[in-house]
Write an enzyme that holds these catalytic residues in place. Structure first.
Site, PDB file in Angstrom:
ATOM      1  N   HIS A 307      47.560   7.576  79.225  1.00 52.66           N
ATOM      2  CA  HIS A 307      47.647   6.803  78.250  1.00 52.66           C
ATOM      3  C   HIS A 307      48.877   7.195  77.370  1.00 52.66           C
ATOM      4  O   HIS A 307      49.135   8.368  77.118  1.00 52.66           O
ATOM      5  CB  HIS A 307      46.251   6.750  77.478  1.00 52.66           C
ATOM      6  N   ASP A 364      40.262   1.771  81.342  1.00 51.61           N
ATOM      7  CA  ASP A 364      40.107   1.064  82.615  1.00 51.61           C
ATOM      8  C   ASP A 364      39.702   1.650  83.789  1.00 51.61           C
ATOM      9  O   ASP A 364      39.267   1.138  85.030  1.00 51.61           O
ATOM     10  CB  ASP A 364      41.563   0.709  82.964  1.00 51.61           C
TER      11      ASP A 364
HETATM   12  C1  SDX Z   1      45.822   0.346  78.595  1.00 51.98           C
HETATM   13  O1  SDX Z   1      48.277   1.479  74.808  1.00 51.98           O
HETATM   14  C2  SDX Z   1      47.103   0.931  74.832  1.00 51.98           C
HETATM   15  O2  SDX Z   1      46.491   1.167  73.705  1.00 51.98           O
HETATM   16  C3  SDX Z   1      46.629   0.381  76.197  1.00 51.98           C
HETATM   17  C4  SDX Z   1      45.222   0.427  76.223  1.00 51.98           C
HETATM   18  C5  SDX Z   1      44.636  -0.763  75.292  1.00 51.98           C
HETATM   19  O3  SDX Z   1      43.308  -0.762  74.827  1.00 51.98           O
HETATM   20  O4  SDX Z   1      45.375  -1.886  75.046  1.00 51.98           O
HETATM   21  O5  SDX Z   1      44.511   1.578  75.939  1.00 51.98           O
HETATM   22  C6  SDX Z   1      44.894  -0.291  77.359  1.00 51.98           C
HETATM   23  O6  SDX Z   1      46.633  -0.294  78.946  1.00 51.98           O
HETATM   24  C7  SDX Z   1      45.290   1.452  79.360  1.00 51.98           C
HETATM   25  C8  SDX Z   1      46.087   2.088  80.317  1.00 51.98           C
HETATM   26  C9  SDX Z   1      45.806   1.108  81.710  1.00 51.98           C
HETATM   27  N1  SDX Z   1      47.048   1.696  82.641  1.00 51.98           N
HETATM   28  C10 SDX Z   1      46.576   2.580  83.555  1.00 51.98           C
HETATM   29  O7  SDX Z   1      45.701   3.184  84.008  1.00 51.98           O
HETATM   30  C11 SDX Z   1      47.941   2.603  84.801  1.00 51.98           C
HETATM   31  C12 SDX Z   1      48.124   4.105  85.060  1.00 51.98           C
HETATM   32  N2  SDX Z   1      48.621   5.020  83.928  1.00 51.98           N
HETATM   33  C13 SDX Z   1      50.102   4.658  83.614  1.00 51.98           C
HETATM   34  O8  SDX Z   1      50.770   3.985  84.479  1.00 51.98           O
HETATM   35  C14 SDX Z   1      50.583   5.674  82.336  1.00 51.98           C
HETATM   36  O9  SDX Z   1      49.694   6.501  82.140  1.00 51.98           O
HETATM   37  C15 SDX Z   1      50.736   4.664  81.263  1.00 51.98           C
HETATM   38  C16 SDX Z   1      51.581   3.361  81.438  1.00 51.98           C
HETATM   39  C17 SDX Z   1      49.401   4.276  80.741  1.00 51.98           C
HETATM   40  C18 SDX Z   1      51.213   5.467  80.042  1.00 51.98           C
HETATM   41  O10 SDX Z   1      52.698   5.669  80.336  1.00 51.98           O
HETATM   42  P1  SDX Z   1      53.663   6.428  79.227  1.00 51.98           P
HETATM   43  O11 SDX Z   1      52.965   6.820  78.129  1.00 51.98           O
HETATM   44  O12 SDX Z   1      54.818   5.554  79.531  1.00 51.98           O
HETATM   45  O13 SDX Z   1      53.843   7.847  80.216  1.00 51.98           O
HETATM   46  P2  SDX Z   1      54.948   8.118  81.256  1.00 51.98           P
HETATM   47  O14 SDX Z   1      54.857   6.985  82.098  1.00 51.98           O
HETATM   48  O15 SDX Z   1      56.142   8.516  80.568  1.00 51.98           O
HETATM   49  O16 SDX Z   1      54.208   9.237  82.030  1.00 51.98           O
HETATM   50  C19 SDX Z   1      54.325  10.724  81.520  1.00 51.98           C
HETATM   51  C20 SDX Z   1      54.059  11.598  82.745  1.00 51.98           C
HETATM   52  C21 SDX Z   1      55.186  11.023  83.877  1.00 51.98           C
HETATM   53  O17 SDX Z   1      55.381  12.132  84.857  1.00 51.98           O
HETATM   54  P3  SDX Z   1      56.912  13.034  84.360  1.00 51.98           P
HETATM   55  O18 SDX Z   1      57.912  12.169  84.403  1.00 51.98           O
HETATM   56  O19 SDX Z   1      56.830  13.682  82.975  1.00 51.98           O
HETATM   57  O20 SDX Z   1      56.857  14.314  85.543  1.00 51.98           O
HETATM   58  O21 SDX Z   1      52.872  11.282  83.300  1.00 51.98           O
HETATM   59  C22 SDX Z   1      53.138  11.024  84.630  1.00 51.98           C
HETATM   60  C23 SDX Z   1      54.525  10.008  84.598  1.00 51.98           C
HETATM   61  O22 SDX Z   1      54.908  10.072  86.195  1.00 51.98           O
HETATM   62  N3  SDX Z   1      52.067   9.615  84.899  1.00 51.98           N
HETATM   63  C24 SDX Z   1      51.291   9.465  85.812  1.00 51.98           C
HETATM   64  C25 SDX Z   1      50.202   8.838  85.536  1.00 51.98           C
HETATM   65  N4  SDX Z   1      50.283   8.283  83.876  1.00 51.98           N
HETATM   66  C26 SDX Z   1      51.360   8.889  83.798  1.00 51.98           C
HETATM   67  N5  SDX Z   1      51.249  10.195  87.156  1.00 51.98           N
HETATM   68  C27 SDX Z   1      50.129   9.723  88.108  1.00 51.98           C
HETATM   69  N6  SDX Z   1      49.273   8.731  87.635  1.00 51.98           N
HETATM   70  C28 SDX Z   1      49.185   8.325  86.446  1.00 51.98           C
HETATM   71  N7  SDX Z   1      48.398   7.425  86.117  1.00 51.98           N
END
Ligand code: SDX
Length: 428
Positions: A307, A364
């Protein structure tokens, strides 16, 4: 706490004011930055460190896993309130009295009819159209049938627009489902509660008596509360920026639906179930999918994990996880996908990659398991998120317009070609 932050560029110092919110969040106010520095701006892709507004609607603390709507904790609201009460709270700022809630619901019911011509728009979609695309289109189409622009400074006109969208949106959501299911596009029963009427509109059969287990209605009501608002997330920021051009409430919400559809945002609830199903088909090999999630060469992400703000448990995920057990137990459903989800969660919470990045289950991760147990088709999971988020979008749009926020127009840093002379086509 000092009143200002000091910025130094090329030996010159600039004092920028600090603002502090009611929960002691501190922000550097850069409204004057470009002017006082002669053109210096900031850059922050994804706005990870940038606040777009001051807001009095929802507070969340990602480090401590706190979420409050208008000061009330999500845990209390999910346990003690119903969705329409929470919608009223988010939109108008206070929990309603019994009379206020009764009038709100009555006014919503009075606006819950949808022009029959909207069905002609729906007829134009292929049956397999994703309901999020249908819902975004139909919400935008509402303007054609309600063309008057809203004077946001008129509480009466604002209220009318609010009860209209609160009344019509559940109908459009149900119709998007009924179109796919090949069911007639009709209405529920305004003698029912808001959520029970939505359930009837979704599932009743024209030639059957309608009845529903109250546990199902209560579970949906709780899920809608948990999704109702979440400060400046992607879809809410979309609603705000579209509304900041003074585009209407309905089209701003239509834009928010499109943003929510993305699998990184609200579309994750559908993607989680599809991921868990794939793992189940793959002999429940969670270790393989954990490895894929950590492999930088693999675009696969563990859907429902991570998140932007929560670097602790998403409080909503905790509530939904308990609710998933309760709902499946009370309905006598043993869903192997729930056990796979729990196994995946346990593995991730003990895995250094996830621990280092503070990746926890989000709203989710478990919601789809309940939706499925309630008989809601997987393509309807994100429309359910939209139905829950509707009052939050309304509240945030209303606040933005009534605070007279300026049109949203971010700056950029240009990294393209510097000036060059035109070349005739023969010289290229
Ligand atoms: C919602 O914002 C809100 O409030 C949203 C929400 C709402 O109520 O409106 O809460 C609803 O959208 C919840 C999120 C639902 N999405 C998912 O579950 C999709 C999977 N999660 C992600 O793609 C990710 O975690 C995000 C999009 C939710 C957040 O992404 P960020 O904040 O841009 O973080 P990032 O992509 O920069 O990740 C940081 C690190 C990275 O690794 P490094 O580059 O540091 O090595 O964490 C890793 C990412 O690769 N990472 C994951 C991951 N999420 C982040 N690795 C594997 N699986 C994941 N799910």
């Amino acid at each position: 706490m000092s009143e200002t932050a000091t910025l130094e560029i090329d030996g010159k110092k600039y004092e920028l004011p600090l603002i502090t919110g009611t929960e002691n969040e501190i922000a550097i106010d850069i409204k004057t930055l470009r002017g006082v520095t002669g053109g210096v701006t900031t850059i922050d892709p994804g706005y990870k460190n940038t606040g777009s507004c001051e807001s009095a609607i929802t507070f969340l603390n990602g480090e401590e896993g706190i979420l409050r709507y208008r000061g009330y904790s999500i845990e209390e609201l999910a346990e003690k309130a119903d969705f329409l009460e929470v919608a009223y709270l988010l939109i108008f700022g206070e929990l309603p009295t019994a009379a206020e809630l009764e009038k709100f619901h009555s006014d919503i019911k009075a606006e819950s009819h949808v022009d029959e011509d909207v069905k002609k728009i729906l007829d134009g979609f292929p049956k397999a159209a994703h309901p999020m695309g249908v819902l975004s289109c139909l919400t935008s189409a509402l303007v054609a049938f309600n063309p008057n622009t809203v004077n946001v400074d008129s509480e009466e006109e604002m209220y009318r627009a609010i009860v209209k969208i609160m009344g019509k949106f559940p109908v459009l959501t149900a119709w998007a489902h009924r179109k796919r299911a090949g069911l007639p596009l009709d209405y529920g029963d305004n003698s029912l509660g808001y959520v029970e009427n939505f359930h009837k509109m979704m599932f009743h059969r024209p030639n059957d008596e309608y009845s529903v287990d109250k546990k199902i209605v209560n579970a949906i009501d709780k899920l809608l509360i948990l999704h109702a608002d979440h400060e400046q997330n992607c879809s809410t920021s979309t609603v705000r920026i579209v509304g900041s051009s003074h585009a209407g409430l309905f089209v701003s919400i239509s834009a928010g639906i499109s943003a929510l559809w993305g699998p990184l945002h609200g579309g994750a609830n559908q993607a989680v179930i599809e991921m868990l199903e794939a793992i189940k088909e793959d002999d429940g090999d969670t270790k393989k999918y954990m490895a894929k999630a950590k492999d930088k060469e693999d675009p696969f992400r563990l859907m429902g994990f991570g998140h932007r703000v929560y670097k602790n448990f998403d409080p909503r995920a905790k509530i939904i996880k308990v609710a998933a057990d309760d709902v499946l137990d009370s309905l006598g459903i043993d869903d192997p996908v729930l056990n796979i989800a729990k196994g995946l969660e346990k593995e991730a919470l003990e895995d250094q990659y996830f621990v280092d990045r503070k990746l926890y289950p989000n709203v989710d991760f478990y919601s789809g398991i309940i939706y499925r147990a309630l008989g809601i088709p997987v393509e309807m999971f994100t429309p359910m998120f939209a139905l829950g988020r509707l009052p939050g979008w309304i509240a945030q749009w209303k606040e933005m317009r009534q605070r007279k926020e300026p049109i949203g127009r971010p700056r950029q840093v240009y990294i393209g070609e510097t000036q060059r002379a035109f070349k005739q086509i023969g010289d290229r």
